[in-house]
Design a protein around this motif. Structure first.
Motif, PDB file in Angstrom:
ATOM      1  N   SER A  58       7.493  -7.405  47.765  1.00  0.00           N
ATOM      2  CA  SER A  58       8.983  -8.408  47.407  1.00  0.00           C
ATOM      3  C   SER A  58       8.669 -10.209  47.969  1.00  0.00           C
ATOM      4  O   SER A  58       8.172  -9.338  49.763  1.00  0.00           O
ATOM      5  CB  SER A  58       9.843  -7.789  47.780  1.00  0.00           C
ATOM      6  OG  SER A  58      10.086  -5.991  46.872  1.00  0.00           O
TER       7      SER A  58
ATOM      8  N   CYS B 266       9.726 -10.452  43.124  1.00  0.00           N
ATOM      9  CA  CYS B 266       9.288  -9.791  43.053  1.00  0.00           C
ATOM     10  C   CYS B 266       7.998  -9.068  42.050  1.00  0.00           C
ATOM     11  O   CYS B 266       8.639  -9.697  40.773  1.00  0.00           O
ATOM     12  CB  CYS B 266      10.078  -8.503  43.123  1.00  0.00           C
ATOM     13  SG  CYS B 266      10.153  -6.376  43.449  1.00  0.00           S
TER      14      CYS B 266
ATOM     15  N   CYS C 223       7.863  -6.211  40.363  1.00  0.00           N
ATOM     16  CA  CYS C 223       8.844  -5.090  39.486  1.00  0.00           C
ATOM     17  C   CYS C 223       9.268  -5.024  38.307  1.00  0.00           C
ATOM     18  O   CYS C 223       9.667  -6.798  38.552  1.00  0.00           O
ATOM     19  CB  CYS C 223       9.960  -4.141  40.699  1.00  0.00           C
ATOM     20  SG  CYS C 223      11.228  -4.554  40.314  1.00  0.00           S
TER      21      CYS C 223
ATOM     22  N   CYS D 189      16.221  -7.755  42.676  1.00  0.00           N
ATOM     23  CA  CYS D 189      15.771  -6.463  42.760  1.00  0.00           C
ATOM     24  C   CYS D 189      16.247  -5.797  43.995  1.00  0.00           C
ATOM     25  O   CYS D 189      16.530  -6.665  44.571  1.00  0.00           O
ATOM     26  CB  CYS D 189      15.075  -6.044  42.264  1.00  0.00           C
ATOM     27  SG  CYS D 189      13.285  -6.258  43.472  1.00  0.00           S
TER      28      CYS D 189
ATOM     29  N   HIS E 126      14.194  -3.719  45.586  1.00  0.00           N
ATOM     30  CA  HIS E 126      13.313  -3.889  46.136  1.00  0.00           C
ATOM     31  C   HIS E 126      13.147  -5.811  47.310  1.00  0.00           C
ATOM     32  O   HIS E 126      13.294  -5.828  48.805  1.00  0.00           O
ATOM     33  CB  HIS E 126      12.068  -4.789  46.091  1.00  0.00           C
ATOM     34  CG  HIS E 126      11.827  -3.003  44.486  1.00  0.00           C
ATOM     35  ND1 HIS E 126      11.658  -4.050  44.065  1.00  0.00           N
ATOM     36  CD2 HIS E 126      10.985  -1.896  44.702  1.00  0.00           C
ATOM     37  CE1 HIS E 126      11.579  -2.913  43.188  1.00  0.00           C
ATOM     38  NE2 HIS E 126      11.278  -1.220  43.810  1.00  0.00           N
TER      39      HIS E 126
HETATM   40 ZN   LIG Z   1      11.400  -5.488  42.265  1.00  0.00          ZN
END
Ligand SMILES: [Zn+2]
Length: 144
Positions: free
Chosen positions: A67, A82, A84, A92, A94
């Motif tokens: 991140s 990030c 993800c 998110c 993170h």
């Molecule tokens: Zn994330």
């Protein structure tokens, strides 16, 4: 500009970002990640008018994601990234966890003696070996 001013700016911008841009249900997950030591590494880079924070974050799916937060000291905005899958839909957990962790380390730097210190260890984190389940230790503070 005194060095402390910059940290104050970063802190207030990050705090605004957390308050205004991260939905509460996401933030809950972020707090859980920070509380569970999910931030494996936090790296801060200052270049020009930008204060960049990069976090190696392990979420509840046990994947480690990268991140990044970029605080614009002059313009006053925070951009984030990030890698993800959740990040496609916005902030998110993170990113939130990285912001929270960074805020916390800035707070700690504030309350301690004013000297330059890195938020995390200087060497490259702990090696990723097999993880053993931690046996639950009885702590009276953590009762639900
Ligand atoms: Zn994330």
């Amino acid at each position: 500009m005194a060095p402390g001013d910059e940290e104050t700016t970063v802190k207030s911008l990050l705090a605004d970002f957390v308050r205004e841009s991260i939905p509460e249900y996401i933030l809950d997950g972020s707090h859980a990640i920070v509380a569970g030591d999910g931030i494996q590494k936090l790296t801060v880079n200052r270049h020009g008018d930008f204060y960049d924070v990069e976090g190696q974050v392990q979420g509840d799916d046990f994947q480690v994601y990268t991140s990044e937060l970029s605080v614009n000291l002059k313009g006053g905005g925070v951009s984030f990234f990030c890698n993800c899958p959740d990040s496609f839909s916005g902030v998110c957990r993170h990113v939130g966890a990285t912001a929270l962790k960074c805020l916390r380390s800035l707070d700690e730097a504030d309350t301690e003696r004013p000297r330059r210190r890195r938020p995390t260890g200087a060497t490259g984190g702990r090696p990723s070996g097999p993880t053993f389940p931690r046996s639950p230790s009885p702590s009276p503070a953590a009762t639900t």
